[in-house]
Design an enzyme around this catalytic site. Structure first.
Site, PDB file in Angstrom:
ATOM      1  N   TYR A  57      21.678 -27.444 -14.896  1.00 17.42           N
ATOM      2  CA  TYR A  57      20.714 -26.315 -15.015  1.00 17.42           C
ATOM      3  C   TYR A  57      21.517 -24.980 -14.674  1.00 17.42           C
ATOM      4  O   TYR A  57      22.091 -24.618 -13.516  1.00 17.42           O
ATOM      5  CB  TYR A  57      19.762 -26.701 -13.866  1.00 17.42           C
ATOM      6  N   TYR A  65      20.456 -21.019  -7.971  1.00 17.61           N
ATOM      7  CA  TYR A  65      21.455 -21.605  -8.880  1.00 17.61           C
ATOM      8  C   TYR A  65      22.753 -22.085  -7.990  1.00 17.61           C
ATOM      9  O   TYR A  65      23.097 -23.430  -8.084  1.00 17.61           O
ATOM     10  CB  TYR A  65      21.800 -20.742 -10.213  1.00 17.61           C
ATOM     11  N   ASP A 102      18.854 -38.193 -19.379  1.00 16.60           N
ATOM     12  CA  ASP A 102      18.250 -37.110 -18.529  1.00 16.60           C
ATOM     13  C   ASP A 102      18.537 -37.040 -17.122  1.00 16.60           C
ATOM     14  O   ASP A 102      17.909 -37.914 -16.383  1.00 16.60           O
ATOM     15  CB  ASP A 102      16.628 -37.093 -18.809  1.00 16.60           C
TER      16      ASP A 102
END
Length: 292
Positions: free
Chosen positions: A60, A124, A35
């Site tokens: 992400y 982002y 993770d």
């Protein structure tokens, strides 16, 4: 050689397993086994896996949700790559990482080169740029591939969204004033494999070639063009398809701002590695024909 691939269930990660399996022992991880948001334990877990090469395909990528999940996006897209770079440096191994056309602001009408000024318009893009900067400042042996408009047969992407909407929509409105290039995830993985293969054959490869490269399909398209081509191919296969109408970005507001022009110049990739991707229309036809 032990090759660690992060993000094995993502579009690029899934294809990397296929493309890199002939180059060494592949250790493919997902968020359950590695993770990237758990920063405190990341280095130890990677060290335990003892890789000879790290390929970081995890990210992400929820562009709009990142506007409200900034901390999580920053951990995965910026802090985690920095830690991977630190591990790679301490082990004296290479790191390959993927970034995005969204590091640019979309101004002008020329394809972006690697050393053009970066100015992301959204969270982002800022987190992905932070990851690039961290890697380039820490790692000795690294490649960062900026890519754009990634799609494939699996995962949440524009192609699969259009195929799903075609089932019950008669009319669709698609943005026509954002320009880029659709890029097949398999081609990203195959180029990665070919570059790694070249690194095996050159003793000074990483000293000569470490840096940022643009890696996208050839040609240019708007989202409207992309949708229209998807539906043209579906219609040719006998499927019912919706009628598509062009609209502007202003007509379709989103939480995150998108660059209007994010076409990438792939010249450096060809100069250094002799590699280039086919026109995006050809790649799309291969994907949708099922003969790939």
């Amino acid at each position: 050689m032990r090759i660690l691939i992060t993000g094995k269930n993502g579009q690029v990660g899934h294809e990397l397993i296929r493309s890199l399996s002939c180059l060494g022992e592949v250790i493919a991880t997902d968020s359950q086994t590695l993770d990237l948001s758990k920063i405190d334990e990341l280095a130890e877990k990677v060290e335990h896996l003892a890789p000879d090469l790290i390929v970081n395909a995890a990210a992400y990528t929820a562009v709009d949700r990142a506007e409200t999940e900034q901390e999580l996006a920053y951990k995965i897209n910026a802090l985690a790559p920095q830690i991977l770079a630190e591990v790679a440096k301490s082990r004296d191994i290479p790191l390959i990482h993927y970034s995005t056309d969204y590091v640019f602001n979309g101004s002008g009408d020329k394809a972006w080169i690697e050393d053009a000024e970066t100015q992301p318009l959204n969270v982002y893009g800022r987190t992905k740029l932070a990851g690039e900067l961290a890697i380039s400042s820490v790692a000795d042996k690294y490649l960062i591939f900026r890519t754009s408009w990634v799609y494939g047969e699996r995962g949440a992407n524009f192609l699969n969204t259009m195929k799903r909407l075609a089932i019950d929509k008669v009319q669709l409105s698609i943005v026509h004033d954002q320009i880029g290039t659709p890029t097949w995830s398999r081609h990203i993985a195959d180029v990665t494999a070919q570059v790694i293969s070249q690194s095996y054959q050159q003793a000074d490869f990483w000293q000569k070639h470490s840096g940022i490269y643009h890696l996208s399909g050839a040609g240019r398209a708007s989202w409207f063009d992309f949708a229209q081509q998807i539906f043209n191919l579906m219609a040719a296969q006998g499927h019912s398809v919706p009628q598509v109408h062009p609209i502007t970005t202003r007509d379709y507001p989103t939480p995150a701002n998108r660059p209007a022009h994010s076409l990438l110049d792939n010249t450096k990739l060809k100069q250094h590695f002799g590699l280039n991707l086919p026109d995006w229309r050809i790649s799309l036809e291969w994907v949708m024909s099922g003969q790939n």
